[in-house]
Design a protein around this motif. Structure first.
Motif, PDB file in Angstrom:
ATOM      1  N   UNK A 101      31.112 -53.892  15.658  1.00 31.21           N
ATOM      2  CA  UNK A 101      32.430 -54.493  15.920  1.00 31.21           C
ATOM      3  C   UNK A 101      33.451 -53.391  16.226  1.00 31.21           C
ATOM      4  N   UNK A 102      33.602 -52.418  15.310  1.00 32.25           N
ATOM      5  CA  UNK A 102      34.568 -51.335  15.579  1.00 32.25           C
ATOM      6  C   UNK A 102      34.126 -50.549  16.821  1.00 32.25           C
ATOM      7  N   UNK A 103      32.824 -50.396  17.014  1.00 36.90           N
ATOM      8  CA  UNK A 103      32.320 -49.692  18.208  1.00 36.90           C
ATOM      9  C   UNK A 103      32.752 -50.402  19.479  1.00 36.90           C
ATOM     10  N   UNK A 153      27.894 -60.140  16.298  1.00 37.25           N
ATOM     11  CA  UNK A 153      27.888 -60.620  17.694  1.00 37.25           C
ATOM     12  C   UNK A 153      28.924 -61.735  17.876  1.00 37.25           C
ATOM     13  N   UNK A 154      28.993 -62.621  16.888  1.00 37.12           N
ATOM     14  CA  UNK A 154      29.972 -63.717  16.929  1.00 37.12           C
ATOM     15  C   UNK A 154      31.400 -63.152  16.915  1.00 37.12           C
ATOM     16  N   UNK A 155      31.640 -62.164  16.032  1.00 33.22           N
ATOM     17  CA  UNK A 155      32.975 -61.569  15.947  1.00 33.22           C
ATOM     18  C   UNK A 155      33.363 -60.904  17.270  1.00 33.22           C
ATOM     19  N   UNK A 156      32.407 -60.214  17.890  1.00 29.14           N
ATOM     20  CA  UNK A 156      32.731 -59.562  19.171  1.00 29.14           C
ATOM     21  C   UNK A 156      33.055 -60.618  20.227  1.00 29.14           C
ATOM     22  N   UNK A 157      32.342 -61.734  20.222  1.00 28.23           N
ATOM     23  CA  UNK A 157      32.672 -62.790  21.205  1.00 28.23           C
ATOM     24  C   UNK A 157      34.125 -63.276  21.004  1.00 28.23           C
ATOM     25  N   UNK A 158      34.563 -63.390  19.743  1.00 26.36           N
ATOM     26  CA  UNK A 158      35.952 -63.808  19.484  1.00 26.36           C
ATOM     27  C   UNK A 158      36.944 -62.747  19.960  1.00 26.36           C
TER      28      UNK A 158
END
Ligand code: NAD
Ligand code: UD1
Length: 339
Positions: A101-103, A153-158
């Motif tokens: 996520x941070x990446x 993966x879900x967080x990155x989509x958001x």
């Protein structure tokens, strides 16, 4: 077009580098080799005859990313770099969120600052969560993920959704992969993970080559035709070609992240996979039936018609091709890539 592949030394990124090069793109790779080896560069050269520029570095290093983007006049970023072991992520949530996520935040900052307007993200069918009914379409609600890897993966989509709302002139594409297996038919590149494998195909190969006694088949009491779980396995070369199709043909959307399911649309059971592997390779897969693996879905497969209609892409390779090419990679490289 110059395309930076973060995590491009890994399983999927290396196959994408080859297919991008074959289609006239100029791939550049950035990787920290946490789950890959620099030797992949020699193998890509064996296939393409070309030295693909390879930078060693971490996606969390935003300044280095910006330097690479600017110095090489990069026009698109394909973001593969991530930690990807579901089991490991349960015990290492902070490392997974930081890296994945941070990446990704670090890369988004860099592309924003350097005005690199094309970005493609490696997502997963795992973002549909555990209640998704197959065939899965892109419009289904996301969430209900069951482990930190899936949730990352879900967080990155958001995050991508909100980035797109704020910066409309960026083209953001998210490809939701189903179950990638197989290897390049040359046997020069394939899957060589440093973490202990937990996915089906790497374990089939370990069982057949005698590195483990037998494959454990997780449950034969599911409500499917033979009682074993059903997945949408996709050949990694087909998957790589989907990236080329997406970067070439995805229509610019001013309003939303453009998402595509990348699967074949066909589900196969674990037992069908074992039978096909044996029939195609002539090898025997030693296995035993054990209890269900917690968290496994009974069945998930894609509706890939959006990718066909909008990108003109569909998977061409069969389950036989996937088994044959996985086994070819394994027999030619029993220890994976050299150090
Ligand atoms: P992989 O581990 O083979 O490749 C990932 C690459 O990223 C590796 O080379 C690793 O060294 C590199 N990397 C990781 N963290 C990094 C960092 N901080 N900085 C720089 N490089 C870093 O995995 P893969 O199978 O090729 O997967 C590629 C992408 O596709 C991942 O985002 C993964 O989550 C996603 N995905 C994979 C599958 C699958 O089954 N293989 C399914 C769905 C989605
Ligand atoms: C897993 C991940 C998913 C990830 C995907 C990558 C989980 C819950 N999900 O999905 O987030 O995107 O890998 O491809 O882990 N099987 C056996 N014996 C084994 C290994 C697997 O029978 O030793 C069976 C499983 O029960 C499953 C099928 O094979 O039915 C495929 O398993 P696997 O390759 O791990 O993929 P997924 O579970 O689909």
């Amino acid at each position: 077009m110059k395309v930076l592949l973060t995590g491009g030394a890994g399983f999927i990124g290396s196959h994408c580098a080859v297919e991008l090069y074959n289609e006239g793109f100029e791939p550049y790779i950035l990787d920290n080799f946490v789950n890959s080896k620099p030797a992949v560069a020699d193998r890509i050269r064996k296939i393409t005859g070309k030295d693909i520029p390879l930078f060693e570095g971490d996606i969390l290093d935003t300044a280095y990313l910006e330097q690479i983007l600017e110095e090489n006049k990069i026009e698109a970023v394909m973001h593969f770099a991530a930690l990807k072991s579901v089991g490991e992520s349960v015990g290492m949530p902070l490392e997974y969120y930081k890296n994945n996520v941070a990446g990704t935040l670090s890369i988004l900052e860099a592309i924003k600052r350097c005005s690199v307007k094309n970005f493609l993200f490696s997502s997963s069918c795992t973002v549909y969560g555990e209640n998704a009914l197959s065939p899965v379409t892109e419009g289904l609600p996301l969430g209900g993920t069951t482990n930190p890897y899936g949730t990352s993966k879900f967080m990155v989509e958001l995050i991508l959704r909100d980035f797109k709302r704020a910066f409309k002139d960026f083209q953001l594409i998210s490809l939701r992969y189903f179950n990638p297996i197989g290897a390049h038919p040359s046997g020069h590149i394939g899957e060589d993970s440093r973490t202990k494998p937990t996915n089906l195909m790497p374990l089939i190969m370990k069982a057949v080559s005698g590195q483990i006694k037998e494959l454990s088949v997780f449950g034969n009491d599911y409500p499917t035709h033979d009682g074993t779980c059903i997945r949408d396995y996709i050949h990694v070369v087909d998957l790589a070609r989907a990236h080329v199709a997406a970067i070439k043909r995805a229509k610019f959307s001013p309003d939303e992240v453009v998402t595509y399911n990348i699967g074949t649309g066909h589900g196969f059971s674990v037992m069908e996979m074992l039978e096909t592997f044996e029939k195609t390779t002539g090898e025997t897969v030693p296995f035993k039936i054990v209890g269900r693996r917690p968290g496994d879905l009974t069945e998930i497969y894609a509706d890939p018609s959006k990718a066909l209609n909008e990108l003109g892409w569909k998977a061409e390779k069969t389950l036989e091709d996937m088994c044959k090419d996985s086994w070819n990679w394994q027999t030619l490289n029993p220890e994976g890539y050299p150090d």
